[in-house]
Design an enzyme around this catalytic site. Structure first.
Site: not given
Ligand code: CAA
Length: 284
Positions: A119, A140, A152, A190
């Protein structure tokens, strides 16, 4: 290269979710973890979720059964050698991931693509030290994987176009929509989400409001499906802390300083839903 069988390293909530959606789209999945018990726990969780979908009338029984039988327990990383694509979803620690990919590099044929579900950790750096940087990529997934639409895609400096294309095609086959991010700490999701969660923990730490008021404020006031503290509990507070550490170190910027209360909860073993206690109590 046609992908028919993939390996998934890590049978926790992310790895099991990835295995489930991969099997559901017709792929054979070799599910690996460090013990037979953890693999079986992951497989049992998948079975339970599929059975629940059948009982709700959202899935027919034959589809659920054919999904289950495509997932194989695979103890030992060498058992992933006969796959075409390996997705790593182990603990969010760089040393652990590098160790796994280095071992996989020794057993998997050179054409096998390695994808990390990290992440936040650098794809360029992990690719560079584990032997096949042009076939190394970030993939991700979001939690809970079977529900969330996004994957992602993060390419490292050396990731080849073929690797990117194969990964996007695989994610789309799994029913996901891809966004692309350059390889910077936390990528896109994130980098934006975790500082919000961290700020919610600071608000709690400073006594601005109760967990319920902080979460309801964000839920009802900004139309989020769950508040930031409940979401942190879902993600895992250890994972949230690890991502904040990557942002803090990677950007060398104090604005990413992890809240001391977050660190304290992790030290206490209060990791959220998975440990039964986080900002909320799940022991019932
Ligand atoms: N696994 C699989 N399916 C799940 C699930 C899980 N852990 N939790 C819920 N679901 C499914 C339910 O079975 C249900 O499916 P159906 O509609 O087909 O029946 C559906 O999700 C809705 O569940 P519920 O009715 O129980 O609850 P809800 O409506 O409150 O939704 C939620 C739950 C989907 C988790 C929703 O609250 C939500 O979207 N929350 C935000 C999640 C989010 O932001 N995730 C991203 C986290 S960031 C991340 O993952 C990146 C990272 O690196 C940290």
């Amino acid at each position: 290269m046609e992908i028919t069988r993939i390996g998934v390293v890590g049978a926790g909530q992310m790895g099991a979710g990835i295995a489930q959606v991969a099997a559901a789209c017709g792929l054979e999945v070799m599910l690996n973890d460090v013990s037979e018990e953890l693999i079986q726990r992951g497989i049992a969780g998948i079975g339970k979720r599929l059975d629940k979908a059948v009982s709700k009338g959202k899935l027919d029984e034959a589809t659920a059964e054919s999904t289950k039988v495509r997932i194989f327990p695979a103890l030992g990383l060498e058992s992933l050698a006969k796959t075409q694509f390996i997705i790593e979803a182990a603990t969010e620690r760089e040393a652990i991931k590098i160790d796994i990919f280095s071992k996989l590099n020794a057993v998997a044929p050179p054409e096998v693509i390695f994808a990390s579900n990290t992440s936040s950790i650098s794809i360029t750096r992990m690719g560079a030290v584990t032997g096949r940087p042009e076939r190394f990529i970030g993939m991700h997934f979001m939690n809970p994987v079977p529900v969330m639409k996004l994957v992602e895609i993060i390419s490292g400096l050396a990731t080849s176009t073929d690797t990117i294309d194969a990964t996007v095609a695989l994610a789309e086959r799994m029913g996901k929509t891809c966004t692309r991010s350059r390889d910077f700490p936390g990528f896109i999701v994130n980098r934006i989400l975790m500082p919000m969660i961290n700020e919610a923990v600071f608000a709690l730490h400073e006594g601005v409001g109760s967990p319920e008021d902080i979460d309801n404020g964000m839920k009802l006031g900004t139309n989020q499906p769950m508040g930031p503290l409940a979401l942190a509990d879902l993600i895992g507070l250890d994972t949230c802390l690890a991502i904040m550490e990557v942002l803090y170190k990677g950007f060398a910027d104090s604005k990413y300083r992890p809240c001391p209360l977050l660190r304290q909860y992790v030290d206490a073993g209060w990791l959220g839903r998975k440990s039964g206690r986080g900002f909320y109590d799940y022991r019932d």
